[in-house]
Design an enzyme around this catalytic site. Structure first.
Site, PDB file in Angstrom:
ATOM      1  CE1 TYR A 315      -3.414  -2.593   1.831  1.00  0.00           C
ATOM      2  CE2 TYR A 315      -1.815  -3.676   2.150  1.00  0.00           C
ATOM      3  CZ  TYR A 315      -2.895  -3.438   1.660  1.00  0.00           C
ATOM      4  OH  TYR A 315      -3.472  -5.081   1.926  1.00  0.00           O
ATOM      5  CD  GLU A 336      -1.516   2.674  -4.593  1.00  0.00           C
ATOM      6  OE1 GLU A 336      -0.936   3.106  -3.042  1.00  0.00           O
ATOM      7  OE2 GLU A 336      -2.639   2.770  -4.488  1.00  0.00           O
ATOM      8  CG  ASP A 384      -0.024   3.244   5.670  1.00  0.00           C
ATOM      9  OD1 ASP A 384      -1.157   3.097   6.177  1.00  0.00           O
ATOM     10  OD2 ASP A 384       0.114   4.633   5.187  1.00  0.00           O
ATOM     11  CB  CYS A 411      -5.802   5.419   9.173  1.00  0.00           C
ATOM     12  SG  CYS A 411      -6.137   3.883   7.632  1.00  0.00           S
TER      13      CYS A 411
HETATM   14  N1  SAH Z   1       2.115   4.759   2.330  1.00  0.00           N
HETATM   15  C1  SAH Z   1       1.031   5.948   2.032  1.00  0.00           C
HETATM   16  C2  SAH Z   1       0.167   5.059   1.035  1.00  0.00           C
HETATM   17  C3  SAH Z   1      -0.662   4.787   2.412  1.00  0.00           C
HETATM   18  S1  SAH Z   1      -2.450   4.830   2.407  1.00  0.00           S
HETATM   19  C4  SAH Z   1       1.307   6.726   2.456  1.00  0.00           C
HETATM   20  O1  SAH Z   1       2.067   6.844   3.869  1.00  0.00           O
HETATM   21  O2  SAH Z   1       0.902   7.868   2.046  1.00  0.00           O
HETATM   22  C5  SAH Z   1      -3.255   3.187   1.534  1.00  0.00           C
HETATM   23  C6  SAH Z   1      -2.470   3.447  -0.415  1.00  0.00           C
HETATM   24  O3  SAH Z   1      -3.061   1.802  -0.340  1.00  0.00           O
HETATM   25  C7  SAH Z   1      -3.504   4.173  -1.343  1.00  0.00           C
HETATM   26  O4  SAH Z   1      -2.139   4.833  -2.014  1.00  0.00           O
HETATM   27  C8  SAH Z   1      -4.060   3.201  -1.905  1.00  0.00           C
HETATM   28  O5  SAH Z   1      -4.135   3.921  -3.398  1.00  0.00           O
HETATM   29  C9  SAH Z   1      -3.439   1.792  -1.924  1.00  0.00           C
HETATM   30  N2  SAH Z   1      -4.846   0.804  -1.907  1.00  0.00           N
HETATM   31  C10 SAH Z   1      -5.692   0.507  -1.494  1.00  0.00           C
HETATM   32  N3  SAH Z   1      -6.644  -0.695  -1.435  1.00  0.00           N
HETATM   33  C11 SAH Z   1      -5.164  -1.339  -2.237  1.00  0.00           C
HETATM   34  C12 SAH Z   1      -5.004  -2.831  -2.425  1.00  0.00           C
HETATM   35  N4  SAH Z   1      -5.470  -4.021  -2.161  1.00  0.00           N
HETATM   36  N5  SAH Z   1      -3.531  -3.589  -3.124  1.00  0.00           N
HETATM   37  C13 SAH Z   1      -2.672  -2.167  -2.760  1.00  0.00           C
HETATM   38  N6  SAH Z   1      -3.126  -0.591  -2.692  1.00  0.00           N
HETATM   39  C14 SAH Z   1      -4.022  -0.235  -2.391  1.00  0.00           C
END
Ligand code: SAH
Length: 454
Positions: A315, A336, A384, A411
């Protein structure tokens, strides 16, 4: 047997508030039947009127507060409480930090997890922190207005000072609103799915001061577009990007799947922990810049890197955590699902001269299984995820790959508790959790937990 609640609708009563829900509502009990009450804090004695009676619980409204909690503070505007802007704004900041620590404890207890919860890392000034705003535009009393919805409604309360947003963003919204008025752009009419301007999104780089404005519209056409663009750029010289996103159908989703450039660049620039980042409209970016550095530093410390480790950052968004970890690790793999975010991440790695990272587009739960099947061995896994937490297939792949250490940035305490309980079955163990207040004055709780393989 027919259930009979001990209260009836419109009944008036006096009660003492005994608890605060995770959403920040006061709780009073009448013969074990809970009533949820807005703007009421534990220990306060209140005169109530029952507004809704359900099977297992009801709602009530405060008619008069007979005593004040020592933790009560006054907000400068009642609208901040009535909307989702500052649902914990009536609680002193010190008490908010304790409340968040306690919420995590409650969740761990419910999941039979013996994990210590450290005191929440807060802000010196918990206002004006948000670097992003998404503001609805509606016609109110014959005039185009920007503001915030009353809780559980789509009734717009016009506002100019949003209290928790960067004041420069508030100023930008007023300027765009006035231009929309000047050029007679019709506000979106939700009931009839008519009108044009649905929402204004603004992002501002805390360090760079660059700004992006996204006009979210029902139609592709915007009347007087060139005048509006030149108005924005003249009055807000730090705007480097104006985008449009078209959302033709009635929906609660704010931003469409695609965005189109109207002016300038397609991203803004910002900095975190000494690295520079491009952020485009559709990419996730942490909303509290000062606390993000504390959150990431907590995660970096929890990862215990020596420079020899292979790390997976699941993520990974625009690669902020991956790039922060890269100089402490041998190699970092990010995964991501948002295409724009992966493109940003790749560009960000290049701009920062970081070569020991690779970003993969895809669902974390799928890519994790592919990596496992390919025999990728990670020493440390950072996750995350969004509020719904980890997919069970993701956890299963982790159970096979067996990274020695997992750093869970969460979160949502509820899914964190659930996922830690699941990871325990695969031999992982957590000792402590560090909450970091990313969303002051709201009920949202962010935390970092390190898990190790027994
Ligand atoms: N670590 C980063 C983003 C965290 S938010 C930071 O701190 O900025 C969570 C992220 O997960 C988002 O960018 C969203 O697009 C992504 N996401 C949501 N579901 C997902 C999935 N099933 N697989 C991969 N990414 C995902």
């Amino acid at each position: 047997m027919k259930f009979i609640a001990p209260v009836t609708k419109n009944e008036e009563l006096t009660a003492t508030i005994i608890d605060l829900t995770y959403e920040g509502m006061g709780v009073a009990k009448v013969a074990d039947y809970p009533l949820f009450i807005e703007d009421a804090l534990p220990s306060e004695e209140v005169k109530l009127v029952v507004t809704k009676v359900g099977k297992n619980y009801g709602y009530a409204r405060v008619l008069e507060r007979l005593t004040d909690s020592p933790d009560r503070v006054e907000l400068p505007n009642k609208a901040y409480m009535q909307s989702g802007i500052a649902p914990l704004g009536h609680l002193s900041y010190a008490a908010q930090l304790k409340f968040k620590q306690q919420q995590l404890r409650n969740v761990f207890q419910k999941n039979h997890l013996a994990i210590e919860v450290l005191p929440t890392i807060g802000m010196a000034d918990p206002k004006g922190y948000r670097n992003k705003a998404q503001i609805p535009v509606r016609q109110v009393n014959g005039q185009l207005e920007t503001g915030f919805y009353r809780k559980r409604s789509h009734q717009l309360i016009p506002l100019e000072d949003f209290y928790i947003q960067d004041p420069e963003i508030d100023r930008a919204i007023v300027i765009v609103r006035d231009l929309l008025r000047q050029y007679h752009v019709p506000a979106y009419d939700e009931a009839r799915n008519r009108g044009i301007m649905r929402n204004i999104m603004v992002r501002r780089g805390h360090f760079s001061h660059e700004m992006m404005i996204v006009l979210i519209t029902r139609t592709k056409e915007i009347p007087q577009l060139q005048n509006i663009i030149s108005g924005i750029v003249t009055k807000l010289p730090r705007v480097v990007s104006i985008m449009q996103s078209v959302v033709p159908k009635p929906t609660n989703v704010v931003l469409g799947r695609t965005v189109k450039k109207l002016y300038g660049k397609t991203y803004i620039h910002d900095e975190i922990l000494g690295h520079t980042f491009d952020v485009s409209a559709l990419s996730f970016y942490q909303v509290n810049p000062l606390q993000t550095e504390k959150l990431y530093q907590t995660a970096i410390d929890a990862a215990h890197l020596t420079g020899k480790e292979t790390v997976i950052d699941a993520y990974s968004g625009i690669g902020t955590i991956s790039l922060s970890l890269a100089k402490h690790a041998k190699y970092v793999y990010g995964v991501e699902v948002t295409e724009a975010a992966v493109a940003d991440a790749k560009r960000n790695a290049k701009h920062n001269g970081i070569h020991n990272v690779k970003f993969q587009l895809g669902l974390a739960e799928k890519v994790m299984q592919e990596w496992r099947d390919d025999g990728l061995e990670a020493d440390v896994l950072v996750v995350d995820p969004p509020r719904k937490g980890l997919a069970s297939t993701f956890v299963e792949a982790v159970g096979v790959m067996k990274p020695k250490r997992i750093v869970y940035v969460s979160c949502n305490p509820a899914t964190l508790g659930r996922d830690i309980a699941l990871l325990q079955e695969f031999g992982y163990h957590a000792e402590k959790t560090q909450p970091v207040d990313m969303f002051p004055l709201t009920q949202h709780i962010e935390s970092v937990t390190a898990l190790t393989l027994n």
